[in-house]
Write an enzyme that holds these catalytic residues in place. Structure first.
Site, PDB file in Angstrom:
ATOM      1  N   HIS A 131       0.809  -1.218   0.000  1.00 36.55           N
ATOM      2  CA  HIS A 131       0.000   0.000   0.000  1.00 36.55           C
ATOM      3  C   HIS A 131       0.844   1.271   0.000  1.00 36.55           C
ATOM      4  O   HIS A 131       0.346   2.360  -0.276  1.00 36.55           O
ATOM      5  CB  HIS A 131      -1.009   0.004   1.161  1.00 36.55           C
ATOM      6  CG  HIS A 131      -0.438   0.288   2.511  1.00 36.55           C
ATOM      7  ND1 HIS A 131      -0.173  -0.699   3.437  1.00 36.55           N
ATOM      8  CD2 HIS A 131      -0.093   1.451   3.120  1.00 36.55           C
ATOM      9  CE1 HIS A 131       0.295  -0.158   4.542  1.00 36.55           C
ATOM     10  NE2 HIS A 131       0.359   1.147   4.372  1.00 36.55           N
ATOM     11  N   ASP A 161       0.075  -7.697   1.695  1.00 36.02           N
ATOM     12  CA  ASP A 161       0.437  -6.277   1.642  1.00 36.02           C
ATOM     13  C   ASP A 161       1.953  -6.075   1.670  1.00 36.02           C
ATOM     14  O   ASP A 161       2.466  -5.246   2.413  1.00 36.02           O
ATOM     15  CB  ASP A 161      -0.219  -5.521   2.806  1.00 36.02           C
ATOM     16  CG  ASP A 161      -0.177  -4.006   2.598  1.00 36.02           C
ATOM     17  OD1 ASP A 161       0.111  -3.569   1.464  1.00 36.02           O
ATOM     18  OD2 ASP A 161      -0.400  -3.267   3.572  1.00 36.02           O
ATOM     19  N   GLY A 233       3.385   6.664   8.105  1.00 40.11           N
ATOM     20  CA  GLY A 233       4.726   6.770   7.545  1.00 40.11           C
ATOM     21  C   GLY A 233       5.625   5.624   7.978  1.00 40.11           C
ATOM     22  O   GLY A 233       6.660   5.380   7.371  1.00 40.11           O
ATOM     23  N   ASN A 234       5.234   4.928   9.058  1.00 36.09           N
ATOM     24  CA  ASN A 234       5.988   3.747   9.494  1.00 36.09           C
ATOM     25  C   ASN A 234       5.693   2.520   8.630  1.00 36.09           C
ATOM     26  O   ASN A 234       6.392   1.509   8.715  1.00 36.09           O
ATOM     27  CB  ASN A 234       5.666   3.388  10.947  1.00 36.09           C
ATOM     28  CG  ASN A 234       6.537   4.113  11.952  1.00 36.09           C
ATOM     29  OD1 ASN A 234       6.069   5.011  12.641  1.00 36.09           O
ATOM     30  ND2 ASN A 234       7.811   3.746  12.029  1.00 36.09           N
ATOM     31  N   SER A 235       4.652   2.600   7.812  1.00 31.85           N
ATOM     32  CA  SER A 235       4.278   1.453   6.974  1.00 31.85           C
ATOM     33  C   SER A 235       5.452   0.968   6.145  1.00 31.85           C
ATOM     34  O   SER A 235       6.107   1.754   5.459  1.00 31.85           O
ATOM     35  CB  SER A 235       3.142   1.838   6.021  1.00 31.85           C
ATOM     36  OG  SER A 235       1.912   1.832   6.678  1.00 31.85           O
ATOM     37  N   GLY A 291      -8.089 -26.951  -3.023  1.00 34.22           N
ATOM     38  CA  GLY A 291      -9.338 -27.105  -3.762  1.00 34.22           C
ATOM     39  C   GLY A 291     -10.527 -27.462  -2.897  1.00 34.22           C
ATOM     40  O   GLY A 291     -11.388 -28.250  -3.316  1.00 34.22           O
ATOM     41  N   VAL A 292     -10.592 -26.881  -1.684  1.00 38.11           N
ATOM     42  CA  VAL A 292     -11.743 -27.103  -0.812  1.00 38.11           C
ATOM     43  C   VAL A 292     -12.233 -25.771  -0.259  1.00 38.11           C
ATOM     44  O   VAL A 292     -11.471 -24.812  -0.168  1.00 38.11           O
ATOM     45  CB  VAL A 292     -11.407 -28.043   0.371  1.00 38.11           C
ATOM     46  CG1 VAL A 292     -11.038 -29.424  -0.122  1.00 38.11           C
ATOM     47  CG2 VAL A 292     -10.291 -27.458   1.248  1.00 38.11           C
ATOM     48  N   ILE A 294     -13.826 -24.303   3.241  1.00 35.68           N
ATOM     49  CA  ILE A 294     -13.818 -24.764   4.629  1.00 35.68           C
ATOM     50  C   ILE A 294     -14.578 -23.798   5.528  1.00 35.68           C
ATOM     51  O   ILE A 294     -14.803 -22.636   5.175  1.00 35.68           O
ATOM     52  CB  ILE A 294     -12.362 -24.921   5.144  1.00 35.68           C
ATOM     53  CG1 ILE A 294     -11.571 -23.626   4.940  1.00 35.68           C
ATOM     54  CG2 ILE A 294     -11.684 -26.092   4.454  1.00 35.68           C
ATOM     55  CD1 ILE A 294     -10.154 -23.670   5.480  1.00 35.68           C
TER      56      ILE A 294
END
Length: 502
Positions: A131, A161, A233-235, A291-292, A294
């Site tokens: 992001h 992310d 800003g720490n992202s 392929g399930v 749940i």
């Protein structure tokens, strides 16, 4: 950084600070040295600070002025509103004294944003959040000494992310390595370094508040929670342990103000390392696929399936083209172990399958009708299928006379052509249709609705409404507290629902 609102601008209050200084000094002298944190924080910060970078991005945004949607943020007000003149003047001033440009179209403009990242290879490989760089036209890495270098995007993974960048260094770089986030302990000291509010190179410290935190932000939530100060800003910045190893990537905060309130979340390094490796190798993520579909094993469902205690991931549906079907996994099976790893809840299965290499053969331990079985599965590759499938148009014939049975707070009817057409139910769906739900019943609480189709009762297929009523009556006589239903929606998606029979 994701927050509830923007952080307000605070003003300093020097008089209050001065008045409190004496008391604060006395309190600080009375506290033990450990209250300030371990002495090693300064050594770690000095060791790794040059590996932490700022990420600067720019994006060209096309905006429009004038009437309708083109007025941008202009509120839609009724004619004659007392606020109409105020907003007209406000937006006119924003567009300039001559009103909208070019017949109503405003000129495209650039927006800039700042985030954080860290160098993992001295060749110029940087890790950050997706992001931070999403939709950017230009990305620049700013080193700790202020050097600004244009960067290229290697790859992104939206589900976790994360993003990987690369740039050509003009000098020798400092790089950091990943630690083992699985070894983190509650209360362990951690250090966050990043670019909060564009201040750059900011060091904060705190403890690990929680591990394996699921905040329903994505399909693979497994966050480290910390009270180290993390802000806008720490992202994308690193979370270090006291050895100077990266054990997380700071990604989210919870805050009503936009500033840190001591609830921050970091993607654990175990997840990050795997994602980064694949992005560097393939430029994309190649996740395993079982392929399930749940769902949670509730206490009621566990009682119906003779599973004690309630655990695992209940298979509600099996993809006809998926790896699970040829391996013999069926709806109603409960997965309790995958590739040697315990599965306590559905999220555990989602994470471990995604982290397993495509094409690997694994043992899957299931519980079927109270007994454990082991199935051998060769994993496929998960493909993103987020596009909704349009429902096919169907004609509506004249309605037939409806005959219903009542059971479990439900009005039940045989699945006729009329009902199939009325509720747009696919031809592949077989069973007994629900035509009504008692609002005071357990069925309503479990969100059953008209148009749902009951496919199985107590893991046995049903074909007519009278059959369901008989089976429920028999379960009552047998002393059962609940009955397990396999329910399909109109598109054929299955789920299990346990209803009280008392």
């Amino acid at each position: 950084m994701t927050v509830a609102t923007y952080a307000p601008r605070h003003r300093l209050r020097p008089l209050l600070a001065a008045a409190c200084l004496g008391a604060a000094t006395i309190m600080a002298s009375a506290l033990p040295v450990q209250a300030r944190g371990p002495d090693g924080i300064a050594d770690v910060a000095e060791k790794v600070i040059d590996a932490v970078v700022n990420i600067s991005t720019s994006q060209t945004v096309e905006a429009k002025g004038g009437s309708g949607e083109g007025r941008g943020a202009m509120p839609q007000l009724p004619p004659g509103s007392p606020f109409e003149d105020f907003f007209d003047d406000f937006f006119k001033n924003r567009r300039g004294p001559n009103g909208p440009r070019s017949g109503g179209d405003m000129q495209p403009h650039k927006t800039n944003s700042l985030g954080s990242g860290f160098i993992i290879d001295t060749s110029g490989i940087v890790v950050t959040n997706n992001h931070v760089i999403a939709d950017a036209d230009e990305i620049n890495v700013i080193l700790n000494d202020g050097t600004k270098i244009k960067a290229e995007l290697v790859g992104v993974d939206k589900k976790t992310d994360l993003a990987v960048l690369k740039f050509k260094p003009s000098r020798q770089l400092t790089a950091v390595k990943f630690g083992d986030s699985d070894k983190l302990r509650l209360g362990e000291w951690v250090i966050a370094i990043g670019n909060p509010f564009s201040l750059g190179g900011t060091v904060t410290a705190g403890i690990v508040s929680a591990r394996n935190r699921d905040i329903s932000n994505g399909p693979y939530d497994n966050y480290i929670q910390t009270d180290a100060a993390i802000n806008r800003g720490n992202s994308g910045g690193p979370l270090f342990n006291l050895e100077g190893d990266v054990i997380g990537v700071n990604t989210l905060i919870i805050s009503p103000t936009g500033g840190s309130i001591g609830i921050g979340f970091a993607v654990p390094s175990k997840t990050v390392a795997g994602v980064v490796e694949q992005l560097q190798k393939f430029g994309e993520l190649r996740r395993g696929w079982l392929g399930v579909r749940i769902q949670q094993v509730t206490d009621e469902i566990a009682e119906s399936l003779n599973i004690k205690p309630a655990r695992g991931a209940l298979v509600a549906g099996v993809d006809d083209k998926g790896p699970a079907k040829p391996a013999g996994i069926e709806p109603g099976d409960v997965v309790v172990k995958f590739d040697g790893k315990d599965v306590k809840e559905p999220k555990d299965l989602s994470r471990v399958v995604a982290d397993t290499a495509v094409g690997k053969e694994v043992d899957v331990v299931i519980i079927r009708k109270g007994e454990e079985q082991t199935k051998r599965v060769t994993l496929g590759r998960l493909e993103d299928t987020d596009k909704p499938q349009p429902a096919s148009a169907k004609s509506t014939p004249e309605p037939e006379k409806l005959v219903t049975q009542k059971a479990l707070g439900l009005d039940l009817a045989n699945l006729s052509k009329d009902l199939r057409s009325r509720y747009k139910i696919k031809d592949s769906v077989k069973g007994v249709i629900i035509t009504g739900v008692d609002n005071a019943s357990d069925a309503a609480e479990k969100r059953l609705a008209a148009g749902d189709v009951i496919v199985e009762v107590a893991q046995e297929a049903v074909a007519n409404a009278a059959d369901i009523k008989k089976r429920v009556e028999q379960l009552k006589k047998d002393g059962k507290k609940s009955v397990l239903l396999l329910v399909s929606n109109a598109d054929g998606e299955l789920r299990f629902v346990a209803l009280s029979v008392q």
